[in-house]
Scaffold this motif. Structure first.
Motif, PDB file in Angstrom:
ATOM      1  N   UNK A  49       0.809  -1.225   0.000  1.00  0.00           N
ATOM      2  CA  UNK A  49       0.000   0.000   0.000  1.00  0.00           C
ATOM      3  C   UNK A  49       0.839   1.270   0.000  1.00  0.00           C
ATOM      4  N   UNK A  50       2.141   1.124  -0.144  1.00  0.00           N
ATOM      5  CA  UNK A  50       3.009   2.290  -0.135  1.00  0.00           C
ATOM      6  C   UNK A  50       3.228   2.797   1.274  1.00  0.00           C
ATOM      7  N   UNK A  51       3.900   3.959   1.370  1.00  0.00           N
ATOM      8  CA  UNK A  51       4.250   4.504   2.680  1.00  0.00           C
ATOM      9  C   UNK A  51       3.861   5.973   2.776  1.00  0.00           C
ATOM     10  N   UNK A  52       2.953   6.250   3.702  1.00  0.00           N
ATOM     11  CA  UNK A  52       2.444   7.610   3.909  1.00  0.00           C
ATOM     12  C   UNK A  52       2.630   8.008   5.365  1.00  0.00           C
ATOM     13  N   UNK A  53       3.132   9.209   5.587  1.00  0.00           N
ATOM     14  CA  UNK A  53       3.345   9.730   6.944  1.00  0.00           C
ATOM     15  C   UNK A  53       2.037   9.705   7.730  1.00  0.00           C
ATOM     16  N   UNK A  54       2.101   9.189   8.962  1.00  0.00           N
ATOM     17  CA  UNK A  54       0.935   9.159   9.834  1.00  0.00           C
ATOM     18  C   UNK A  54       0.026   7.968   9.610  1.00  0.00           C
ATOM     19  N   UNK A  55       0.236   7.254   8.506  1.00  0.00           N
ATOM     20  CA  UNK A  55      -0.583   6.070   8.229  1.00  0.00           C
ATOM     21  C   UNK A  55       0.177   4.792   8.558  1.00  0.00           C
ATOM     22  N   UNK A  56       1.360   4.653   7.982  1.00  0.00           N
ATOM     23  CA  UNK A  56       2.127   3.441   8.293  1.00  0.00           C
ATOM     24  C   UNK A  56       3.592   3.725   8.637  1.00  0.00           C
ATOM     25  N   UNK A  57       3.935   4.998   8.831  1.00  0.00           N
ATOM     26  CA  UNK A  57       5.234   5.327   9.433  1.00  0.00           C
ATOM     27  C   UNK A  57       5.175   6.722  10.040  1.00  0.00           C
ATOM     28  N   UNK A  58       6.077   6.969  11.003  1.00  0.00           N
ATOM     29  CA  UNK A  58       6.099   8.235  11.733  1.00  0.00           C
ATOM     30  C   UNK A  58       7.101   9.205  11.124  1.00  0.00           C
ATOM     31  N   UNK A  59       6.709  10.484  11.092  1.00  0.00           N
ATOM     32  CA  UNK A  59       7.596  11.532  10.588  1.00  0.00           C
ATOM     33  C   UNK A  59       8.570  11.972  11.673  1.00  0.00           C
ATOM     34  N   UNK A  60       9.671  12.558  11.245  1.00  0.00           N
ATOM     35  CA  UNK A  60      10.601  13.203  12.175  1.00  0.00           C
ATOM     36  C   UNK A  60      10.010  14.559  12.531  1.00  0.00           C
ATOM     37  N   UNK A  61       9.896  14.845  13.807  1.00  0.00           N
ATOM     38  CA  UNK A  61       9.356  16.134  14.231  1.00  0.00           C
ATOM     39  C   UNK A  61      10.223  17.273  13.709  1.00  0.00           C
ATOM     40  N   UNK A  62       9.605  18.211  13.004  1.00  0.00           N
ATOM     41  CA  UNK A  62      10.328  19.345  12.448  1.00  0.00           C
ATOM     42  C   UNK A  62      10.946  19.068  11.094  1.00  0.00           C
ATOM     43  N   UNK A  63      10.743  17.862  10.579  1.00  0.00           N
ATOM     44  CA  UNK A  63      11.318  17.509   9.269  1.00  0.00           C
ATOM     45  C   UNK A  63      10.291  16.717   8.451  1.00  0.00           C
ATOM     46  N   UNK A  64       9.096  17.276   8.369  1.00  0.00           N
ATOM     47  CA  UNK A  64       8.008  16.579   7.667  1.00  0.00           C
ATOM     48  C   UNK A  64       8.305  16.418   6.184  1.00  0.00           C
ATOM     49  N   UNK A  65       8.880  17.447   5.565  1.00  0.00           N
ATOM     50  CA  UNK A  65       9.157  17.378   4.121  1.00  0.00           C
ATOM     51  C   UNK A  65      10.155  16.254   3.836  1.00  0.00           C
ATOM     52  N   UNK A  66      11.205  16.167   4.646  1.00  0.00           N
ATOM     53  CA  UNK A  66      12.169  15.080   4.504  1.00  0.00           C
ATOM     54  C   UNK A  66      11.482  13.735   4.663  1.00  0.00           C
ATOM     55  N   UNK A  67      10.655  13.613   5.695  1.00  0.00           N
ATOM     56  CA  UNK A  67       9.971  12.349   5.987  1.00  0.00           C
ATOM     57  C   UNK A  67       9.067  11.927   4.837  1.00  0.00           C
ATOM     58  N   UNK A  68       8.294  12.875   4.315  1.00  0.00           N
ATOM     59  CA  UNK A  68       7.399  12.579   3.189  1.00  0.00           C
ATOM     60  C   UNK A  68       8.204  12.156   1.967  1.00  0.00           C
ATOM     61  N   UNK A  69       9.294  12.882   1.702  1.00  0.00           N
ATOM     62  CA  UNK A  69      10.136  12.559   0.553  1.00  0.00           C
ATOM     63  C   UNK A  69      10.709  11.163   0.633  1.00  0.00           C
ATOM     64  N   UNK A  70      11.184  10.774   1.815  1.00  0.00           N
ATOM     65  CA  UNK A  70      11.751   9.432   1.981  1.00  0.00           C
ATOM     66  C   UNK A  70      10.662   8.374   1.832  1.00  0.00           C
ATOM     67  N   UNK A  71       9.481   8.659   2.374  1.00  0.00           N
ATOM     68  CA  UNK A  71       8.355   7.747   2.180  1.00  0.00           C
ATOM     69  C   UNK A  71       8.046   7.538   0.707  1.00  0.00           C
ATOM     70  N   UNK A  72       8.116   8.618  -0.066  1.00  0.00           N
ATOM     71  CA  UNK A  72       7.873   8.526  -1.510  1.00  0.00           C
ATOM     72  C   UNK A  72       8.940   7.678  -2.207  1.00  0.00           C
ATOM     73  N   UNK A  73      10.200   7.864  -1.801  1.00  0.00           N
ATOM     74  CA  UNK A  73      11.286   7.077  -2.390  1.00  0.00           C
ATOM     75  C   UNK A  73      11.114   5.588  -2.102  1.00  0.00           C
ATOM     76  N   UNK A  74      10.781   5.270  -0.858  1.00  0.00           N
ATOM     77  CA  UNK A  74      10.608   3.860  -0.478  1.00  0.00           C
ATOM     78  C   UNK A  74       9.388   3.269  -1.182  1.00  0.00           C
ATOM     79  N   UNK A  75       8.321   4.066  -1.302  1.00  0.00           N
ATOM     80  CA  UNK A  75       7.129   3.609  -2.023  1.00  0.00           C
ATOM     81  C   UNK A  75       7.472   3.275  -3.469  1.00  0.00           C
ATOM     82  N   UNK A  76       8.222   4.163  -4.122  1.00  0.00           N
ATOM     83  CA  UNK A  76       8.571   3.955  -5.526  1.00  0.00           C
ATOM     84  C   UNK A  76       9.476   2.731  -5.689  1.00  0.00           C
TER      85      UNK A  76
END
Length: 201
Positions: free
Chosen positions: A159-186
């Motif tokens: 189902x891919x990886x989305x912040x807050x759904x199946x992994x936790x973001x780094x506090x204060x680094x949401x953009x980084x967290x989302x980007x890494x989730x996108x890379x792992x999803x791809x």
């Protein structure tokens, strides 16, 4: 008239000297590049091989794949893919993927034939120190008790990886967290497709 001729001669002389310096510099740079480029390339290969072993510790060999499909996401690039093998049997795959985070990152992601992430390892990340770089910090522990990259291990990738759904973001680094989730999803999507198309189970 003589002064003008001297001036012209000096300008020509200066031009020739500058051209000579430029030519010498180009030759020196070419020699340095020829000497260092293979070493740099080998270091990158060694780093990638070590990362593959980290993300797929069960594998005893890795076989390069040449016929994987490129990423459908224009900003994310699937750079390399390998079959992970144990005793000659395919047990999964690894994928090297690069793309935008807050700045840029390159990851190695492992996936077994059941569609479970076996590990994530950073080859490079250029995000800001103190926030984005926590993604790659083995001493930074999330509230869930794991490193940021460690929390992906053992998760199903279908189902891919989305912040807050199946992994936790780094506090204060949401953009980084989302980007890494996108890379792992791809990366995992590409591996799932390849493994499924070739009936590796």
């Amino acid at each position: 008239m003589e002064k003008s001729n001297n001036s012209t001669f000096e300008m020509i002389k200066l031009g020739l000297i500058l051209a000579l310096y430029a030519a010498i510099s180009c030759v020196v740079l070419a020699i340095v590049n020829n000497v260092t480029a293979p070493k740099i390339q080998q270091n990158q290969i060694n780093k990638a091989n070590a990362a593959m072993k980290k993300v797929f510790a069960m594998a005893d060999s890795f076989e390069p794949i040449s016929d994987f499909e490129p990423s459908s996401n224009g900003t994310i690039k699937i750079e390399d893919m390998y079959l992970a093998k144990k005793d000659g049997k395919v047990i999964g795959a690894t994928c090297q993927v690069s793309g935008p985070t807050y700045e840029q990152a390159t990851l190695i992601v492992g996936l077994d034939t059941a569609g479970t992430v076996t590990g994530v390892e950073f080859l490079k990340i250029t995000d800001s120190p103190g926030f984005g770089l926590k993604a790659n910090d083995p001493t930074f522990i999330m509230p869930n008790g794991k490193t940021f990259y460690g929390q992906f291990e053992g998760k199903k990738a279908d189902k891919g990886f989305a912040v807050g759904q199946n992994f936790d973001a780094i506090s204060g680094a949401t953009i980084t967290s989302v980007g890494i989730g996108n890379l792992i999803t791809e990366a995992t999507s590409s591996m799932l497709k390849y493994l499924g198309d070739h009936n590796y189970e």
